[in-house]
Design an enzyme around this catalytic site. Sequence first.
Site, PDB file in Angstrom:
ATOM      1  CB  SER A   1       8.454   8.965   6.140  1.00 43.28           C
ATOM      2  OG  SER A   1       8.655   9.071   4.910  1.00 43.28           O
TER       3      SER A   1
ATOM      4  NE  ARG B   1      -2.046  10.491  -0.588  1.00 45.22           N
ATOM      5  CZ  ARG B   1      -1.107  10.251   0.556  1.00 45.22           C
ATOM      6  NH1 ARG B   1      -0.188  10.624   0.830  1.00 45.22           N
ATOM      7  NH2 ARG B   1      -2.125   9.644   1.720  1.00 45.22           N
TER       8      ARG B   1
ATOM      9  CG  ASP C   1      10.434   1.421   3.673  1.00 45.89           C
ATOM     10  OD1 ASP C   1      10.276   1.860   2.677  1.00 45.89           O
ATOM     11  OD2 ASP C   1      10.463   2.013   4.890  1.00 45.89           O
TER      12      ASP C   1
ATOM     13  CG  HIS D   1       7.564   4.399   3.351  1.00 52.45           C
ATOM     14  ND1 HIS D   1       8.772   4.421   4.381  1.00 52.45           N
ATOM     15  CD2 HIS D   1       7.187   5.621   3.245  1.00 52.45           C
ATOM     16  CE1 HIS D   1       8.744   5.678   4.731  1.00 52.45           C
ATOM     17  NE2 HIS D   1       7.937   6.349   4.219  1.00 52.45           N
ATOM     18  CG  ASP D   2       1.654   3.769   4.059  1.00 50.23           C
ATOM     19  OD1 ASP D   2       2.382   4.857   4.336  1.00 50.23           O
ATOM     20  OD2 ASP D   2       0.811   3.722   3.327  1.00 50.23           O
TER      21      ASP D   2
END
Lengths: 377, 198
Positions: free
Chosen positions: A148, A218, A314, A347-348
């Site tokens: 990232s 968040r 992602d 993405h994580d």
Amino acid sequence: MNKNIDTKKIIISNPLKLDCGKEINNFPIAYETYGELNSEKSNAILVFHALTGDQYVSGKNPITNKDGWWSYVVGENKPIDTNKFFVICANVMGGCMGSYGPSTINESTGKQIGTDFPIITINDMVNAQYELIKYLEIEKLFAVVGGSMGGMQVLQFVANFPDKAKLAIPIACTSSHSAQNIAFNELGRQAIMADSKWENGFYSNYKLNPDKGLAVARMAAHITYLSEKGLQEKFGRKLQDRDSLRYGFEADFQIESYLRYQGSVFVDRFDANSYLYITRAMDYFDLSKQYKGNLSDAFKETKTKFFVISFTSDWLYPTSENREIVIALNSIGADVGFVEIESDKGHDSFLLDVPSFLKTLGDYINSTYKVINERRI
Amino acid sequence: MKEEFNIISNLIEENTRVLDVGCGNGDLMKFLQENKTKDIRGLEISKEKVQNCLSKGLTVIEGNAESDLKQFPKSSFDYVILSQTLQAFLNPELVINELLKVGKKVIVTIPNFGYWRVRLQLLFKGTMPVTENLPHEWYNTPNLHMCTIKDFYNFCSSKNIKIFKSIALKKSRISEINKSNLNYKNLDSHLGIFLIES
């Protein structure tokens, strides 16, 4: 946040000219190391953290008491094995874990710098971390690795210091922040700035914290780190601790409860202004623009070996954007490998237990280390 | 397999830049790395195989030769290898043209559909040939465009592609192919290996 923790820290006295034009000096960079540097100093790996990461890659994070953010990747007998490698990670400039950032205390006023902190860029972050490498007297890193925003730093590092790393592994990243990336970051920033406790960034002067705004930022960001399929499979329409809808705005659904929890734990460990500054740095990142629109030129001077990794689900930094990096490298005949890993964790994925990712990354790093060392002999 | 690797290796000069298109699990790459040159890359479409290659420390890119060869600059490799893969492409002619752009020289190996064992199956059994070298049934074969040594030889002449060397392989017997023995080699070889240039 800047609680009284015993962080490793250096003060960088060399003046650093920031992209915004301002010059800084005598600023702190906090860092952590794992494993031991060998006598030839040939086993050092610099890991760059992502937006909300910190220097605590592995082991227990002393602030949160949770596992380090990349515990699946870095540690003893992990893909980046600290029995073998000397792993360095610095808190980025602009961060809130001891490095120079908006929560740093201005010694002349005794107050936090707040939004008097200059706008910083990925380039500035990388230049500051290079000072740390010099301080540690490492002539050449074996590898620079990051996912990232950490991947963006990998790209910038090699562009700035073409002969300082043998291997570069940018993961799930981009060479240029897209409109969608900027849009999500702006949403987060606006949520923070809309919180009445933000006080134009000087909340600490009033002993306030824009925690509601930061939590919303968040929550929104967290959605972008997951995939639609992953969310549906994990949560679906499942209800939270209840058998039926309550006809109100409480967290009826598990996904709501999950996001609220993610927001609430985040505000305990992260500074709202840092969130503003770091997201801004990501938005400003456009490596090809730094090289007059030709991304390949960023890597023209380097012999560094590249390994680019993306993930199928992602959508924040999709495979197509990772592939652009590969294409730019191929077009100058650079040494680049690439794979898209199958995962529905979004993405994580780069932070999570994705076995094919962990295996490929570990095997690649270890066999490349062997090949490079053998070649030297 | 070993014979094919040896022949390919003998066609390559030492310490040159090589790209293996459709590199599979990287066996040929590994072989060449040990015997000829360290400077070797691979392109492979299967994720799993790409991961296997990377695990061995080989520099491989996940991608499709039909669309991804474009990203390499002209003549950026001394040799581009296409080992027993040409028949699996939707558009083999396009792939050959791309290979000739990217590589100064190109090595193509083809499982020969003109081999007598293959011909006999269709002639006497009346079914699509299944051999050691072509193990798939008609309904699950990845091979879309089978050709013979003669087909490929003629293709090169008609497209003005220079053939530097053409080698026929039968079991482990190696021989040269030329215009005068073409019909015989086309009947009696299971694999054809061509070193070509545009």
